[in-house]
Design an enzyme around this catalytic site. Structure first.
Site, PDB file in Angstrom:
ATOM      1  N   THR A  74      52.858-101.364 -18.184  1.00  0.00           N
ATOM      2  CA  THR A  74      53.544-100.191 -17.866  1.00  0.00           C
ATOM      3  C   THR A  74      53.238 -98.942 -18.669  1.00  0.00           C
ATOM      4  O   THR A  74      52.874 -97.729 -18.164  1.00  0.00           O
ATOM      5  CB  THR A  74      55.059-100.586 -18.010  1.00  0.00           C
ATOM      6  N   ASN A 153      51.024-108.607  -7.371  1.00  0.00           N
ATOM      7  CA  ASN A 153      51.757-109.558  -7.971  1.00  0.00           C
ATOM      8  C   ASN A 153      52.604-110.147  -7.174  1.00  0.00           C
ATOM      9  O   ASN A 153      53.153-111.399  -7.501  1.00  0.00           O
ATOM     10  CB  ASN A 153      52.432-108.605  -9.194  1.00  0.00           C
ATOM     11  N   GLN A 181      47.576-108.819 -13.489  1.00  0.00           N
ATOM     12  CA  GLN A 181      47.690-110.135 -12.633  1.00  0.00           C
ATOM     13  C   GLN A 181      46.449-110.935 -12.893  1.00  0.00           C
ATOM     14  O   GLN A 181      46.439-112.064 -12.635  1.00  0.00           O
ATOM     15  CB  GLN A 181      47.987-109.885 -11.354  1.00  0.00           C
ATOM     16  N   SER A 201      48.505-106.546 -19.806  1.00  0.00           N
ATOM     17  CA  SER A 201      49.444-107.148 -20.743  1.00  0.00           C
ATOM     18  C   SER A 201      49.291-108.526 -21.233  1.00  0.00           C
ATOM     19  O   SER A 201      48.804-109.328 -20.439  1.00  0.00           O
ATOM     20  CB  SER A 201      50.785-107.219 -20.018  1.00  0.00           C
ATOM     21  N   ALA A 202      49.629-108.723 -22.615  1.00  0.00           N
ATOM     22  CA  ALA A 202      49.359-110.212 -23.242  1.00  0.00           C
ATOM     23  C   ALA A 202      50.193-111.317 -22.652  1.00  0.00           C
ATOM     24  O   ALA A 202      49.858-112.391 -22.482  1.00  0.00           O
ATOM     25  CB  ALA A 202      49.602-110.196 -24.679  1.00  0.00           C
ATOM     26  N   HIS A 203      51.654-110.735 -22.240  1.00  0.00           N
ATOM     27  CA  HIS A 203      52.666-111.906 -21.945  1.00  0.00           C
ATOM     28  C   HIS A 203      52.298-112.208 -20.270  1.00  0.00           C
ATOM     29  O   HIS A 203      52.963-113.214 -19.825  1.00  0.00           O
ATOM     30  CB  HIS A 203      53.626-111.208 -21.745  1.00  0.00           C
ATOM     31  N   THR A 242      53.566 -97.448 -36.006  1.00  0.00           N
ATOM     32  CA  THR A 242      53.043 -98.575 -36.615  1.00  0.00           C
ATOM     33  C   THR A 242      52.526 -99.730 -35.644  1.00  0.00           C
ATOM     34  O   THR A 242      53.335 -99.930 -34.862  1.00  0.00           O
ATOM     35  CB  THR A 242      54.026 -99.145 -37.644  1.00  0.00           C
ATOM     36  N   CYS A 329      69.249-109.318  -2.234  1.00  0.00           N
ATOM     37  CA  CYS A 329      70.705-108.919  -1.475  1.00  0.00           C
ATOM     38  C   CYS A 329      71.304-107.922  -2.123  1.00  0.00           C
ATOM     39  O   CYS A 329      71.703-108.597  -3.335  1.00  0.00           O
ATOM     40  CB  CYS A 329      71.163-110.219  -0.990  1.00  0.00           C
TER      41      CYS A 329
END
Ligand code: PLP
Length: 397
Positions: A74, A153, A181, A201-203, A242, A329
């Protein structure tokens, strides 16, 4: 088997235990600030961060000095569009993207449109594919950037990045790719693919949350970006603050593992996905698989069970399966995702979509369990659906 079975790996992935192990010293004894070059503790951590940066760069065929660490895709995406505004607007104010991008691309683009940029959102076909002729025709003298995701994704469609890179290069337009992805899932080579900027992204690849990278090409062309965050001048002045050392170490480790294991993980998840797809499409009728047939993420299965609202299906299996639907919904009305909307699906296919995202730690028995649960729940819900009964009576499906 641990319940619910986790089949939502497009949204995030569990930490690989080997990554956790690599991170642990940096949450304990190796706590120094990587910028504290005056003492040995800082210098030691700095060295480890440099090694991690090397590993992250190597995974995508880049050099260490072409990577800056961010909080994730992001932020990386936002920095690219911020740079368009700060640096490239002088050359032109036209950007090309497409309709099924992630919101971390679409929202910054919307903000740029408010500032006088023109954005072309290329349409997609029912499989989520763009037409390269549309792309070529969209480029004008004002175009400064093409931003496209490597794979979607929701529906898993993989875009022809190398061909798009060639078009971008021939038109002398910068090319940014959202690879959240695909990093660690498909081979990425920024040179071969002609990519100038890349976010990941790492996650999403068995690493920790809150850390990611932006690749910035340094040569031919030399690509410039502007900082989103100002401060102490970390990351060559491009991203102050940092460094998230434990996160970066984990990111480096997960990239090292991916470099060795991507092909084996690809095969494993693809076998499981194909098995799940085979069972669902053979043991149920009126099942429609979304996304491209061939150019598709190996671990993605986005599928509609006609006459079975995805909300109801999710509810029926919620204690047993962690999956995702393509619609939500909200106060009584069904909101279909912008991705499924862009496909212009027929009938109730958008409202009945479930997304399975299979991971490298999933086992065949979990996939069979998931198939059993879904098949039973769909049959139960359809038994109560007058529309389905009517279709059966008419011999449809
Ligand atoms: C997950 C995802 C993002 C956002 O990643 P974060 O790590 O949440 O910043 C962006 N683009 C795509 C395609 C994604 O799948």
């Amino acid at each position: 088997m641990k319940l619910p079975v986790y089949l939502d790996h497009h949204s995030t992935t569990p930490l690989d235990p080997r990554v956790l192990e690599a991170m642990q010293p940096f949450l304990k004894e190796n706590f120094a600030n990587a910028a504290s070059a005056q003492h040995v503790l800082g210098k030691e951590v700095e060295k480890c961060v440099a090694h991690a940066r090397e590993s992250v760069a190597a995974l995508i065929g880049a050099r260490r000095d072409e990577i800056i660490f961010t909080s994730g895709t992001t932020e990386s995406n936002n920095q690219v569009f911020w740079s368009a505004r700060e640096i490239y607007a002088k050359k032109g104010k036209h950007i090309i993207s497409q309709q099924t991008e992630h919101r971390s691309v679409l929202e910054p683009l919307k903000a740029l449109e408010k500032e006088g940029f023109r954005v072309t959102y290329l349409p997609v076909n029912v499989k989520g594919e763009i037409n390269l002729k549309d792309l070529e025709q969209a480029v004008t003298n004002e175009t400064i950037l093409i931003s496209l995701m490597h794979a979607n994704n929701e529906i898993g469609t993989v875009h022809p990045i190398e061909a798009i890179g060639k078009i971008a290069k021939s038109k002398q337009v910068l090319f940014h790719v959202d690879a959240a992805q695909t990093s660690g899932k498909l081979r990425i080579d920024v040179e071969q693919m002609g990519i100038d900027l890349l976010s990941f992204s790492a996650h999403k690849m068995y690493g920790p949350k809150g850390v990611g990278a932006l690749y910035i090409r340094r040569k031919n062309p030399h690509v410039r970006v502007a900082p989103l965050i100002l401060g102490g001048g970390h990351e060559n002045g491009l991203r102050s603050g940092t460094l998230n050392v434990p996160g970066i170490i984990g990111f480096g480790k997960t990239c090292e593992l991916a470099a060795l294991e991507t092909d084996q993980d690809f095969k494993h998840t693809q076998v499981l996905r194909n098995h799940l797809q085979h069972r669902l499409t053979h043991e149920l009728d009126l099942v429609f698989v979304h996304g491209a047939a061939k150019e598709r993420l190996p671990h993605n299965l986005s599928v509609s069970f006609s006459c079975t609202e995805s909300d109801a299906l999710m509810m029926a299996v919620q204690d047993k399966l962690a999956v995702s639907s393509g619609s939500a919904c909200v106060s009584g009305t069904t909101h279909v995702s912008h991705v499924l909307k862009a496909l212009n699906l027929e009938g109730d296919l958008a409202q009945t979509t479930i997304r399975f995202g299979i991971g490298k730690f999933n086992k065949l028995e979990e996939i069979d369990f998931a198939a059993d649960q879904i098949i039973e729940a769909v049959k139960n819900l359809r038994a109560m659906s007058p529309i389905y009964q009517d279709m059966k009576a008419k011999g449809i499906g």
